[in-house]
Motif scaffolding. Structure first.
Motif, PDB file in Angstrom:
ATOM      1  N   MET A 148       0.844  -1.187   0.000  1.00 27.36           N
ATOM      2  CA  MET A 148       0.000   0.000   0.000  1.00 27.36           C
ATOM      3  C   MET A 148       0.883   1.242   0.000  1.00 27.36           C
ATOM      4  O   MET A 148       1.915   1.267   0.663  1.00 27.36           O
ATOM      5  N   ASN A 149       0.469   2.286  -0.686  1.00 28.14           N
ATOM      6  CA  ASN A 149       1.361   3.436  -0.763  1.00 28.14           C
ATOM      7  C   ASN A 149       0.927   4.613   0.116  1.00 28.14           C
ATOM      8  O   ASN A 149       1.600   5.613   0.174  1.00 28.14           O
ATOM      9  N   GLN A 150      -0.234   4.481   0.823  1.00 29.01           N
ATOM     10  CA  GLN A 150      -0.594   5.617   1.653  1.00 29.01           C
ATOM     11  C   GLN A 150       0.108   5.508   3.001  1.00 29.01           C
ATOM     12  O   GLN A 150       0.459   4.428   3.445  1.00 29.01           O
ATOM     13  N   PRO A 151       0.310   6.626   3.686  1.00 30.18           N
ATOM     14  CA  PRO A 151       0.964   6.590   4.992  1.00 30.18           C
ATOM     15  C   PRO A 151       0.047   5.983   6.038  1.00 30.18           C
ATOM     16  O   PRO A 151      -1.149   5.809   5.815  1.00 30.18           O
ATOM     17  N   SER A 152       0.612   5.678   7.185  1.00 29.79           N
ATOM     18  CA  SER A 152      -0.210   5.256   8.310  1.00 29.79           C
ATOM     19  C   SER A 152      -1.162   6.393   8.664  1.00 29.79           C
ATOM     20  O   SER A 152      -0.764   7.530   8.842  1.00 29.79           O
ATOM     21  N   ILE A 153      -2.455   6.086   8.720  1.00 31.19           N
ATOM     22  CA  ILE A 153      -3.465   7.104   8.982  1.00 31.19           C
ATOM     23  C   ILE A 153      -3.688   7.222  10.499  1.00 31.19           C
ATOM     24  O   ILE A 153      -3.564   6.264  11.230  1.00 31.19           O
ATOM     25  N   LEU A 154      -4.053   8.409  10.949  1.00 31.71           N
ATOM     26  CA  LEU A 154      -4.320   8.651  12.364  1.00 31.71           C
ATOM     27  C   LEU A 154      -3.110   8.284  13.210  1.00 31.71           C
ATOM     28  O   LEU A 154      -3.213   7.557  14.188  1.00 31.71           O
ATOM     29  N   SER A 155      -1.940   8.747  12.816  1.00 29.08           N
ATOM     30  CA  SER A 155      -0.714   8.279  13.446  1.00 29.08           C
ATOM     31  C   SER A 155      -0.373   9.021  14.733  1.00 29.08           C
ATOM     32  O   SER A 155       0.130   8.439  15.673  1.00 29.08           O
ATOM     33  N   SER A 156      -0.642  10.323  14.788  1.00 28.80           N
ATOM     34  CA  SER A 156      -0.354  11.059  16.014  1.00 28.80           C
ATOM     35  C   SER A 156      -1.468  12.060  16.246  1.00 28.80           C
ATOM     36  O   SER A 156      -2.076  12.570  15.307  1.00 28.80           O
ATOM     37  N   PHE A 157      -1.752  12.350  17.519  1.00 27.18           N
ATOM     38  CA  PHE A 157      -2.912  13.183  17.818  1.00 27.18           C
ATOM     39  C   PHE A 157      -2.679  13.941  19.112  1.00 27.18           C
ATOM     40  O   PHE A 157      -2.337  13.355  20.138  1.00 27.18           O
ATOM     41  N   PHE A 188      -9.774   6.900  -0.403  1.00 23.64           N
ATOM     42  CA  PHE A 188      -9.974   6.377  -1.754  1.00 23.64           C
ATOM     43  C   PHE A 188     -10.005   4.850  -1.745  1.00 23.64           C
ATOM     44  O   PHE A 188      -9.823   4.219  -0.703  1.00 23.64           O
ATOM     45  N   ALA A 189     -10.221   4.276  -2.931  1.00 26.12           N
ATOM     46  CA  ALA A 189     -10.499   2.840  -3.056  1.00 26.12           C
ATOM     47  C   ALA A 189      -9.391   1.973  -2.468  1.00 26.12           C
ATOM     48  O   ALA A 189      -9.664   0.948  -1.828  1.00 26.12           O
ATOM     49  N   GLU A 190      -8.142   2.372  -2.673  1.00 23.18           N
ATOM     50  CA  GLU A 190      -7.041   1.530  -2.207  1.00 23.18           C
ATOM     51  C   GLU A 190      -7.041   1.406  -0.682  1.00 23.18           C
ATOM     52  O   GLU A 190      -6.920   0.310  -0.132  1.00 23.18           O
ATOM     53  N   GLU A 191      -7.232   2.533  -0.007  1.00 21.73           N
ATOM     54  CA  GLU A 191      -7.293   2.469   1.452  1.00 21.73           C
ATOM     55  C   GLU A 191      -8.567   1.763   1.914  1.00 21.73           C
ATOM     56  O   GLU A 191      -8.571   1.038   2.909  1.00 21.73           O
ATOM     57  N   GLN A 192      -9.681   1.959   1.186  1.00 21.07           N
ATOM     58  CA  GLN A 192     -10.927   1.298   1.558  1.00 21.07           C
ATOM     59  C   GLN A 192     -10.777  -0.219   1.500  1.00 21.07           C
ATOM     60  O   GLN A 192     -11.317  -0.937   2.348  1.00 21.07           O
ATOM     61  N   GLU A 193     -10.023  -0.717   0.517  1.00 20.87           N
ATOM     62  CA  GLU A 193      -9.759  -2.164   0.460  1.00 20.87           C
ATOM     63  C   GLU A 193      -9.041  -2.630   1.716  1.00 20.87           C
ATOM     64  O   GLU A 193      -9.328  -3.698   2.255  1.00 20.87           O
ATOM     65  N   GLN A 219      -3.819  -4.025   9.018  1.00 26.43           N
ATOM     66  CA  GLN A 219      -2.987  -3.352   8.019  1.00 26.43           C
ATOM     67  C   GLN A 219      -3.114  -1.848   8.244  1.00 26.43           C
ATOM     68  O   GLN A 219      -4.205  -1.304   8.230  1.00 26.43           O
ATOM     69  N   ASP A 220      -1.980  -1.210   8.466  1.00 30.04           N
ATOM     70  CA  ASP A 220      -1.971   0.217   8.818  1.00 30.04           C
ATOM     71  C   ASP A 220      -0.996   0.931   7.900  1.00 30.04           C
ATOM     72  O   ASP A 220       0.209   0.957   8.144  1.00 30.04           O
ATOM     73  N   GLY A 221      -1.529   1.490   6.814  1.00 26.32           N
ATOM     74  CA  GLY A 221      -0.642   2.095   5.826  1.00 26.32           C
ATOM     75  C   GLY A 221       0.222   1.028   5.183  1.00 26.32           C
ATOM     76  O   GLY A 221      -0.273   0.020   4.676  1.00 26.32           O
ATOM     77  N   GLN A 222       1.512   1.216   5.229  1.00 23.31           N
ATOM     78  CA  GLN A 222       2.425   0.267   4.588  1.00 23.31           C
ATOM     79  C   GLN A 222       2.900  -0.810   5.546  1.00 23.31           C
ATOM     80  O   GLN A 222       3.734  -1.639   5.185  1.00 23.31           O
ATOM     81  N   THR A 223       2.387  -0.807   6.770  1.00 27.17           N
ATOM     82  CA  THR A 223       2.833  -1.787   7.761  1.00 27.17           C
ATOM     83  C   THR A 223       1.672  -2.659   8.214  1.00 27.17           C
ATOM     84  O   THR A 223       0.498  -2.320   8.029  1.00 27.17           O
ATOM     85  N   THR A 224       2.003  -3.779   8.813  1.00 25.92           N
ATOM     86  CA  THR A 224       1.023  -4.648   9.454  1.00 25.92           C
ATOM     87  C   THR A 224       1.372  -4.699  10.934  1.00 25.92           C
ATOM     88  O   THR A 224       2.521  -4.971  11.299  1.00 25.92           O
ATOM     89  N   VAL A 225       0.391  -4.386  11.772  1.00 26.01           N
ATOM     90  CA  VAL A 225       0.632  -4.347  13.214  1.00 26.01           C
ATOM     91  C   VAL A 225      -0.382  -5.240  13.920  1.00 26.01           C
ATOM     92  O   VAL A 225      -1.412  -5.619  13.343  1.00 26.01           O
ATOM     93  N   SER A 226      -0.087  -5.585  15.169  1.00 23.62           N
ATOM     94  CA  SER A 226      -1.049  -6.388  15.924  1.00 23.62           C
ATOM     95  C   SER A 226      -2.268  -5.528  16.237  1.00 23.62           C
ATOM     96  O   SER A 226      -2.153  -4.308  16.455  1.00 23.62           O
ATOM     97  N   LEU A 227      -3.425  -6.162  16.248  1.00 23.46           N
ATOM     98  CA  LEU A 227      -4.655  -5.460  16.616  1.00 23.46           C
ATOM     99  C   LEU A 227      -4.494  -4.823  17.996  1.00 23.46           C
ATOM    100  O   LEU A 227      -4.930  -3.689  18.224  1.00 23.46           O
ATOM    101  N   GLN A 228      -3.849  -5.544  18.898  1.00 23.00           N
ATOM    102  CA  GLN A 228      -3.641  -5.039  20.259  1.00 23.00           C
ATOM    103  C   GLN A 228      -2.891  -3.711  20.258  1.00 23.00           C
ATOM    104  O   GLN A 228      -3.320  -2.737  20.875  1.00 23.00           O
TER     105      GLN A 228
END
Length: 525
Positions: free
Chosen positions: A1-10, A374-379, A400-409
């Motif tokens: 995936m080419n989009q960045p990790s979304i909602l990364s810092s707040f 967009f569609a790619e992130e929606q997938e 799946q979080d942007g270009q990485t895969t992380v644990s749900l936890q």
């Protein structure tokens, strides 16, 4: 995936003060099936004593005659909204036929083999009443009637204009500062919607309560479930099967490309769907062999409400307006959060802890940056939803979080930490500790998977010997709660007068027919 990790810092901006949240409103819609004493779906009519399901503002029906829907008015506190929902449940319980009870689970009670025994909701002889029933007939023809027996809770939430005004003052983009307050409010609500869609897996894990189903629900369908106990199917680590492919699905809608990046694009996509024929629905025909209509039209959507989304932008329609026209004319007035299972342990289907969590989450979604979706992130989001629906309680569940895969936890913890700050702000506004308590409960569910609602449902279904037995035990407990709930004389009179007024309104509508229903339908088509 080419989009960045979304909602990364707040970080909540320092200028967002709790006083800006004064005037928040919330309303609730809860669905529940009427069940016979033998556990099967009720075959009786909507109780006359409750008034007209067509015109009553609080008590109506959804797809089937037995699927009740209870609607509160917008309230300034969570407690007030839940109190009104309790009043409505108490009124309804008093008028149910002997032996009937409200089924307490999202997935349905016992259904027999014949789908025709899932009776369509009836709204009388007026054109609008017959039109509503025809719409439901069309849903049954298109998707089957069983799918329409699923229940949920819809949480409607609005933030005050003073918050939007201050947010707009602090925008750095000139084009956003120049918007009218109405257009800016819509812009921010769409940002909330996109972020809520991204975080629906979190809602499924925390509030999902449909990890199992009665075997009868899957009659004639292929499925991937396993036996739990006689008559009940499940997945060992599921959270919310209602939100997966066994729930509301519409392959035609997946091809629509309706986006939540802009109000006008959203409305254009919706209108295109309402006016575009769909070959599979064309093949079904518009009328049966006797010339009776079987669906409103052969379009991707018969009407706008057929669009099954997990969160909706809403505006209260005025007389003669469609939902889209209301949005176009006055912008987004509130959001409808629809990804919420019925909580079987609450007599009204939702408790203040779930409400406090949802409002904290919604504020987080509103204040956080929200890139276009967009569609790619929606997938990717769809993949995450499927993972959490089917195996959200697994120790190795992944997001799946942007270009990485992380644990749900880890993913959930990161967001829960940020939502905590919003809960603190809401408690300051409310003068309570409710919102922080809600986040603490969610933290316990994250730390100890056995504390999740879905884990409790599996354990109690096993302990009671099946879905029907568990549901019946909870339904009886809820009956006791309804009977203990004392309605004031004023509230009793309020609901009695509403029932009478609603029946009078229905009669008036039936007398106002100035053309045949065939002409009325032809005009719409």
């Amino acid at each position: 995936m080419n989009q960045p990790s979304i909602l990364s810092s707040f970080v909540i901006p320092t200028w967002v003060d709790a006083s800006l949240l004064k005037g928040m409103l919330r309303g609730l819609e809860r669905e529940s099936l009427r069940m016979q004493s033998n556990g099967f779906l009720s075959q009786k009519n909507h109780p006359d004593a409750l008034g007209s399901a067509l015109t009553h503002p609080h008590i109506t029906t959804d797809y089937s005659e037995a699927l009740m829907e209870f609607i509160t008015t917008p309230k300034t506190t969570i407690a007030a909204a839940l109190d009104e929902l309790r009043d409505i449940h108490s009124v309804v319980h008093q008028q149910l036929e002997q032996g009937e009870r409200l089924w307490p689970l999202s997935m349905p009670c016992m259904l027999d083999d014949n789908e025709e025994n899932i009776r369509l909701a009836q709204y009388g002889r007026s054109h609008i009443g017959r039109f509503k029933t025809l719409y439901r007939h069309g849903l049954g023809v298109r998707y089957g009637r069983r799918m329409q027996t699923i229940s949920g809770v819809h949480y409607n939430l609005s933030f005050p204009d003073q918050l939007f005004a201050v947010l707009q003052q602090h925008e750095t983009k000139p084009e956003l500062k120049q918007l009218s307050l109405q257009d800016y409010r819509s812009h921010r609500y769409f940002g909330l919607i996109r972020n809520f869609i991204r975080l629906i897996p979190l809602v499924m894990y925390m509030l999902g309560a449909s990890p199992s189903v009665c075997r009868c629900f899957l009659t004639g369908r292929e499925h991937h479930l396993q036996p739990l106990v006689k008559g009940t199917l499940y997945l060992p680590e599921a959270t919310a099967l209602r939100m997966g492919r066994l729930g509301y699905q519409n392959s035609a809608q997946k091809e629509l490309g309706i986006h939540y990046n802009d109000l006008h694009d959203y409305l254009d996509g919706l209108q295109k769907a309402v006016h575009t024929p769909y070959p599979e629905f064309t093949d079904l025909g518009l009328n049966d062999a006797q010339g009776e209509p079987i669906q409103i039209n052969d379009h991707v959507l018969q009407i706008e409400n057929e669009y099954y989304s997990l969160v909706r932008p809403k505006q209260v329609p005025q007389a003669g307006e469609t939902p889209s026209q209301a949005l176009k004319n006055r912008g987004v007035g509130y959001v409808e959060l629809r990804a919420v299972d019925v909580n079987p342990y609450s007599a009204i289907g939702i408790d203040e802890i779930s409400a406090g969590f949802l409002e904290s989450l919604a504020l987080y979604c509103l204040l956080q940056d929200s890139p276009d979706l967009f569609a790619e992130e929606q997938e990717q989001i769809d993949h995450n939803q499927t993972e959490v629906v089917n195996r959200g309680r697994a120790a190795d569940a992944k997001i799946q979080d942007g270009q990485t895969t992380v644990s749900l936890q880890d993913w959930a913890q990161r967001h829960l930490n940020a939502i905590q700050d919003c809960a603190i702000l809401l408690d300051q506004m409310d003068g309570s500790a409710l919102y922080r308590e809600a986040i603490q409960v969610m933290q316990q569910r994250l730390d100890h998977v056995e504390n999740t609602l879905s884990a409790h449902v599996i354990k109690d279904t096993l302990d009671n010997g099946g879905t029907w037995s568990f549901g019946s035990v909870m339904a009886q407990q809820h009956v006791n709660r309804y009977e203990q709930h004392q309605l004031s004389a004023e509230r009793e009179q309020y609901f009695a007068e509403l029932a009478q007024t609603s029946l009078q309104k229905q009669v008036q509508l039936e007398q106002d027919n100035d053309m045949s229903f065939e002409q009325y339908l032809a005009q719409y088509r």
